[in-house]
Design a protein around this motif. Structure first.
Motif, PDB file in Angstrom:
ATOM      1  N   PHE A   1     -23.540 -37.697  -8.911  1.00  0.00           N
ATOM      2  CA  PHE A   1     -23.444 -38.217  -7.655  1.00  0.00           C
ATOM      3  C   PHE A   1     -24.467 -38.024  -6.726  1.00  0.00           C
ATOM      4  CE2 PHE A   1     -19.021 -39.139  -9.179  1.00  0.00           C
ATOM      5  CZ  PHE A   1     -18.790 -40.634  -8.745  1.00  0.00           C
TER       6      PHE A   1
ATOM      7  N   ASP B   1     -17.138 -41.438  -3.871  1.00  0.00           N
ATOM      8  CA  ASP B   1     -16.082 -42.545  -3.839  1.00  0.00           C
ATOM      9  C   ASP B   1     -15.095 -41.954  -2.709  1.00  0.00           C
ATOM     10  OD1 ASP B   1     -16.565 -44.524  -5.896  1.00  0.00           O
ATOM     11  OD2 ASP B   1     -16.486 -42.785  -7.276  1.00  0.00           O
TER      12      ASP B   1
ATOM     13  N   ARG C   1     -13.533 -38.492  -2.699  1.00  0.00           N
ATOM     14  CA  ARG C   1     -13.310 -37.986  -3.933  1.00  0.00           C
ATOM     15  C   ARG C   1     -13.434 -36.544  -4.026  1.00  0.00           C
ATOM     16  NH1 ARG C   1     -15.387 -41.275  -9.339  1.00  0.00           N
ATOM     17  NH2 ARG C   1     -14.458 -39.840 -10.920  1.00  0.00           N
TER      18      ARG C   1
ATOM     19  N   TRP D   1     -17.821 -35.714 -15.990  1.00  0.00           N
ATOM     20  CA  TRP D   1     -16.820 -36.489 -15.223  1.00  0.00           C
ATOM     21  C   TRP D   1     -15.651 -35.652 -14.495  1.00  0.00           C
ATOM     22  CZ3 TRP D   1     -18.333 -40.505 -12.741  1.00  0.00           C
ATOM     23  CH2 TRP D   1     -19.307 -41.283 -13.400  1.00  0.00           C
TER      24      TRP D   1
ATOM     25  N   LEU E   1     -18.894 -44.841  -0.888  1.00  0.00           N
ATOM     26  CA  LEU E   1     -18.966 -45.759  -1.858  1.00  0.00           C
ATOM     27  C   LEU E   1     -17.752 -46.896  -1.719  1.00  0.00           C
ATOM     28  CD1 LEU E   1     -20.238 -44.125  -5.080  1.00  0.00           C
ATOM     29  CD2 LEU E   1     -21.515 -45.052  -3.499  1.00  0.00           C
TER      30      LEU E   1
ATOM     31  N   ARG F   1      -8.535 -54.308 -10.580  1.00  0.00           N
ATOM     32  CA  ARG F   1      -9.045 -53.643  -9.454  1.00  0.00           C
ATOM     33  C   ARG F   1      -8.711 -54.221  -7.904  1.00  0.00           C
ATOM     34  NH1 ARG F   1     -14.807 -50.671  -9.932  1.00  0.00           N
ATOM     35  NH2 ARG F   1     -14.308 -49.085  -8.500  1.00  0.00           N
TER      36      ARG F   1
ATOM     37  N   LYS G   1     -19.306 -52.697  -1.910  1.00  0.00           N
ATOM     38  CA  LYS G   1     -19.295 -53.165  -3.290  1.00  0.00           C
ATOM     39  C   LYS G   1     -18.581 -54.252  -3.972  1.00  0.00           C
ATOM     40  CE  LYS G   1     -16.285 -49.224  -4.677  1.00  0.00           C
ATOM     41  NZ  LYS G   1     -16.388 -47.888  -5.233  1.00  0.00           N
ATOM     42  N   HIS G   2     -18.498 -54.674  -4.971  1.00  0.00           N
ATOM     43  CA  HIS G   2     -19.720 -54.691  -6.086  1.00  0.00           C
ATOM     44  C   HIS G   2     -20.212 -56.200  -6.054  1.00  0.00           C
ATOM     45  CE1 HIS G   2     -16.156 -52.369  -7.280  1.00  0.00           C
ATOM     46  NE2 HIS G   2     -17.102 -51.279  -7.598  1.00  0.00           N
TER      47      HIS G   2
ATOM     48  N   MET H   1     -23.659 -51.979  -3.410  1.00  0.00           N
ATOM     49  CA  MET H   1     -23.679 -51.531  -4.818  1.00  0.00           C
ATOM     50  C   MET H   1     -23.469 -52.951  -5.510  1.00  0.00           C
ATOM     51  SD  MET H   1     -20.874 -49.369  -7.075  1.00  0.00           S
ATOM     52  CE  MET H   1     -20.899 -47.884  -5.887  1.00  0.00           C
TER      53      MET H   1
ATOM     54  N   PHE I   1     -21.640 -54.563 -12.177  1.00  0.00           N
ATOM     55  CA  PHE I   1     -21.775 -54.298 -13.731  1.00  0.00           C
ATOM     56  C   PHE I   1     -22.164 -55.834 -14.451  1.00  0.00           C
ATOM     57  CE2 PHE I   1     -19.000 -50.436 -13.435  1.00  0.00           C
ATOM     58  CZ  PHE I   1     -19.926 -49.558 -13.806  1.00  0.00           C
TER      59      PHE I   1
ATOM     60  N   ASP J   1     -24.338 -49.896  -9.702  1.00  0.00           N
ATOM     61  CA  ASP J   1     -22.843 -49.278  -9.972  1.00  0.00           C
ATOM     62  C   ASP J   1     -23.322 -48.289 -11.147  1.00  0.00           C
ATOM     63  OD1 ASP J   1     -20.267 -48.550 -10.554  1.00  0.00           O
ATOM     64  OD2 ASP J   1     -19.738 -50.599 -10.504  1.00  0.00           O
ATOM     65  N   TRP J   2     -22.473 -47.485 -11.597  1.00  0.00           N
ATOM     66  CA  TRP J   2     -22.645 -46.200 -12.249  1.00  0.00           C
ATOM     67  C   TRP J   2     -23.091 -46.624 -14.094  1.00  0.00           C
ATOM     68  CZ3 TRP J   2     -22.896 -45.347  -7.634  1.00  0.00           C
ATOM     69  CH2 TRP J   2     -23.085 -44.077  -7.156  1.00  0.00           C
TER      70      TRP J   2
ATOM     71  N   SER K   1     -12.168 -44.795 -10.452  1.00  0.00           N
ATOM     72  CA  SER K   1     -12.875 -44.014  -9.414  1.00  0.00           C
ATOM     73  C   SER K   1     -12.360 -43.816  -8.227  1.00  0.00           C
ATOM     74  CB  SER K   1     -14.366 -44.755  -9.445  1.00  0.00           C
ATOM     75  OG  SER K   1     -14.149 -46.038  -8.883  1.00  0.00           O
TER      76      SER K   1
HETATM   77  C1  BGC Z   1     -17.173 -48.083 -10.029  1.00  0.00           C
HETATM   78  C2  BGC Z   1     -17.696 -47.983  -8.675  1.00  0.00           C
HETATM   79  C3  BGC Z   1     -17.665 -46.532  -8.423  1.00  0.00           C
HETATM   80  C4  BGC Z   1     -18.719 -45.663  -9.325  1.00  0.00           C
HETATM   81  C5  BGC Z   1     -18.864 -44.262  -9.149  1.00  0.00           C
HETATM   82  C6  BGC Z   1     -18.023 -47.147 -11.169  1.00  0.00           C
HETATM   83  O1  BGC Z   1     -17.326 -47.097 -12.371  1.00  0.00           O
HETATM   84  O2  BGC Z   1     -17.301 -49.521 -10.545  1.00  0.00           O
HETATM   85  O3  BGC Z   1     -17.048 -48.686  -7.924  1.00  0.00           O
HETATM   86  O4  BGC Z   1     -18.210 -46.193  -7.173  1.00  0.00           O
HETATM   87  O5  BGC Z   1     -18.059 -45.846 -10.696  1.00  0.00           O
HETATM   88  O6  BGC Z   1     -17.443 -43.523  -9.360  1.00  0.00           O
END
Ligand code: BGC
Length: 742
Positions: free
Chosen positions: A59, A76, A82, A90, A138, A152, A185-186, A229, A232, A264-265, A400
């Protein structure tokens, strides 16, 4: 000679003093940000520039230590801060001081229809992020509710682009007032979780501009969001994190975005595209595309070593990395390098108060037969609370957005605290969900039971016979394929055989209240057999207190649905077409044949018997409101004018309450097909019993326009329009016509 030396010495001292007194431009916060950006950029090596463009841990991304430029730390999002993770894994880092305030899910915020709540939400969240030394939050998520199966949806703000825009903007402003960047996002078209890593979305420009982009555009142009952001999925065959059209043409070209595009990640797939197509900062990539990673693979990122090599060999000009670095430096000067940004604060009572108020304003009273609610405290002896969601932790799970909450008041705890001293509050589980598989990210506390479904049901029904009220708290949860990232729901029905239980409870007790804890609509085959139905959302730390306040009438409900609740899955346009290409896609290709007719824009066109169970904008109150006639300040306007609409609302009941007055515009005749009506204004007014207030709306050409694909322009077509004022999309109280003159 001695004198000369003296003079020289004094001069040197003076030069040194002046040099010391004047910091380099980039460190001088009296200088304009753009000058500081250029100055910092001019001092950086190519290696330092490239390092800025990709993550260094799960992060964080590097700063430039040599120049005193700090790292960027993301979090997040979007419902709380988070907890800390290990550097390159993770799994939780196991800190003891990172449990946050959990705010209601964004669906609940949207259901408040109150921009002031969104501002307070953003501010409180920004304070929490700032305290935890994060400079990018995020969120918010503004993807449109296209199908109720999207795992989601709970993280987003419903089906209407106008409503989502009006709430996203103050949320962003609130977060950024703390010197923390919001990251909307996204971007874009991430309207489902199924196949989210690959699906290639095809749609008309009209649907893109009218439905799926406006909330992002508002975030950029009105919210002045500092980061965004990428999603995907793909659009026009190209991954959205390096998508020429979305990022270069629209985001930067048409909207003038000057912030950072963050991937995005794990959503980046190609160095050249990432270099040229608008991405600035890469996060979460694995060594081998999506599947595999070695430890600390950050050098293998697409915007890392490979990018540096191409820059060094001259295959990519330095101006390309300079563009990215400018955006990232701008983010730093707006956040970490802004010495005047406020200090934050974390998990305090004030934030709990914000969380509770949002929850209280967002909870929606969907149905209230014979005024079964509010619970009449003076008349009751015993209340039965049934259902797993009355005791299940809902701040954990879902992907997330999962939180390590400072505390979470469950519905059962909230009801016990509120009612416990006037009546007996009995609990029966009623049904049970299986524990989800273990996740490395979080542990959902187990509620495993050995008892059979029949046994749980029989116990609840027996107790229901003797209770004055049955409060059933069920719905979805944050397990996989429910309201959870990474997959869609597999069915529109309630899981774990809850329908059977609800029907059995309703049969023995007419005062059965169904509380749905969810971020999505569900099938409600029992709707006409239960007394009341409440959409309780995921309300975070204060969930139980807020729910108890609404059920007992301490708070008069004022939430309204931010999406349409249909009776059957097929009543949603994406499913009505019964075509896998429309949802969920075939061979990673999906075509939005539902076009602009999403949510109420579709159900408005259906025959009476296929109208929604609970329509967009619907929500009941314990009081009643009477609307006056809508009055327009003119009957004709041109595209250069604005039009004022006034309407009075009166609280005709005996309790104070808030009403969301909704304004829809209907284009009576147009060259392109248009929705029957579209939301173009709303206002939430608090009224004491007997009080009336006049609400005013201002419309202009943007409220009347559609997006013309052929002209690639918004067009306000002259002709006759109607303003519809309503308490929901279906409960229209007053209409008034006007003409747009050429
Ligand atoms: C999610 C994002 C999130 C990111 C970081 C991704 O899988 O789509 O919304 O901010 O992970 O955790």
């Amino acid at each position: 000679m001695k004198n000369m030396r003296h003079v020289l010495g004094v001069t040197l001292l003076w030069v040194a003093a002046v040099t010391v007194a004047q910091p380099p431009v980039y460190l001088d916060d009296t200088k304009p940000v753009e000058d500081r950006v250029e100055d910092a950029l001019s001092r950086m090596t190519l290696e330092e520039k490239v390092a800025l463009c990709h993550a260094q841990s799960k992060f964080s991304s590097p700063g430039v230590p040599r120049l005193g430029l700090p790292e960027n730390w993301m979090t997040d999002g979007p419902h709380g801060i988070r907890s800390e993770l290990l550097w390159d894994e993770w799994s939780p880092a196991g800190w003891t001081n990172d449990s946050c305030m959990a705010f209601p899910a964004l669906t609940c915020l949207a259901a408040t229809w109150n921009p002031d709540m969104a501002l307070r939400y953003g501010r409180a969240l920004g304070e929490e992020a700032r305290y935890r030394n994060k400079n990018v939050l995020l969120g918010p998520g503004v993807n449109i509710y296209r199908t109720p199966l999207n795992g989601r949806n709970f993280e987003y703000m419903g089906e209407d682009p106008y409503l989502a825009s009006e709430l996203a903007v103050p949320y962003i402003q609130g977060v950024q007032s703390c010197g923390v960047a919001a990251c909307v996002k996204h971007f874009a078209l991430n309207n489902q979780e199924k196949d989210r890593h690959y699906v290639d979305v095809e749609l008309s420009d009209r649907a893109l501009y009218e439905i799926y982009l406006p909330a992002f555009q508002a975030a950029v142009q009105r919210g002045k969001v500092w980061s965004i952001m990428g999603s995907f999925n793909r659009y026009q065959g190209q991954y959205c994190c390096h998508n020429q059209r979305l990022l270069n043409d629209i985001l930067r070209g048409e909207w003038g975005f000057d912030g950072v595009v963050i991937s995005d990640w794990g959503a980046v797939h190609n160095t050249l595209e990432a270099a040229y197509n608008g991405l600035d900062l890469e996060f979460g990539s694995l060594t081998d595309g999506m599947e595999f990673s070695v430890d600390n693979a950050y050098d293998d990122y697409y915007l890392s070593r490979r990018f540096l090599e191409l820059l060094k060999s001259g295959s990519i000009p330095e101006s390309v990395v300079d563009g990215k670095v400018r955006n990232i430096l701008r983010l730093m000067f707006r956040t970490t390098m802004n010495r005047n940004r406020p200090y934050g604060s974390f998990k305090n009572r004030a934030h709990g108060e914000v969380a509770r108020q949002i929850a209280e304003e967002g909870i929606v009273l969907l149905q209230n037969r014979d005024n079964v609610l509010p619970i009449q405290l003076e008349k009751i002896r015993k209340i039965l609370v049934v259902g797993e969601n009355a005791i299940k932790m809902m701040t954990v799970g879902g992907g997330s957005s999962s939180l390590k909450a400072w505390y979470e008041v469950s519905p059962l705890e909230g009801l016990r605290a509120r009612i416990g001293d006037v009546a007996e509050v009995v609990y029966a589980r009623g049904y049970a969900s299986p524990d989800p598989p273990k996740s490395v990210m979080y542990t959902i506390p187990s509620l495993q039971t050995d008892r059979s479904a029949d046994d749980l049901l029989a116990e609840a029904v027996a107790l229901a016979r003797e209770a004055d009220y049955v409060i059933f708290v069920g719905g979805l949860n944050k397990n996989g394929h429910q309201d959870c990232e990474g997959g869609d729901r597999k069915s529109y029905s309630l899981p774990y055989d809850q329908d059977r239980l609800i029907e059995a409870l309703a049969e023995v007790n007419p005062r059965t209240v169904v509380v749905l804890v969810s971020g999505n609509s569900v099938a409600m085959p029992w709707a006409d057999r239960v007394g009341a139905i409440v959409e309780g959302w995921y309300c975070g730390s204060e969930a139980g207190n807020a729910l108890a306040a609404v059920l007992t009438g301490d708070v008069n409900p004022s939430g309204k649905l931010p999406f349409t609740m249909c009776e059957r899955l097929e009543d949603y346009h994406a499913h009505a077409l019964n075509d896998s290409l429309v949802y969920p896609g075939v061979n990673h290709r999906e075509v939005y044949k539902d076009d602009i007719f999403v949510g109420y824009r579709w159900s408005d066109k259906q025959k009476k018997d296929r109208r929604p169970l609970f329509c967009f904008g619907h929500g009941l109150s314990y009081t009643t409101f009477e609307y006056g006639k809508a009055v327009l300040d003119r009957k004709q306007m041109t595209a250069a004018d604005s039009l004022r609409v006034r309407v009075s609302v009166k609280n005709t009941g005996s309790r104070a309450g808030a009403e969301v007055v909704q304004l829809y515009v209907s284009d009576l005749k147009s060259s392109l097909p248009r929705p029957i009506k579209e939301l173009k204004g709303f206002s939430k007014v608090m009224l004491q019993p007997g009080e009336s207030r006049e609400v005013e709306f201002v419309l202009d050409r943007t409220s009347l326009s559609y997006f013309d694909d052929a002209k690639h322009a918004w067009v306000a077509e002259p002709g006759h329009f109607e303003v519809l004022i309503g308490a929901s999309a279906e409960d229209i109280r007053s209409r008034a016509g006007f003409e747009l003159k050429p």
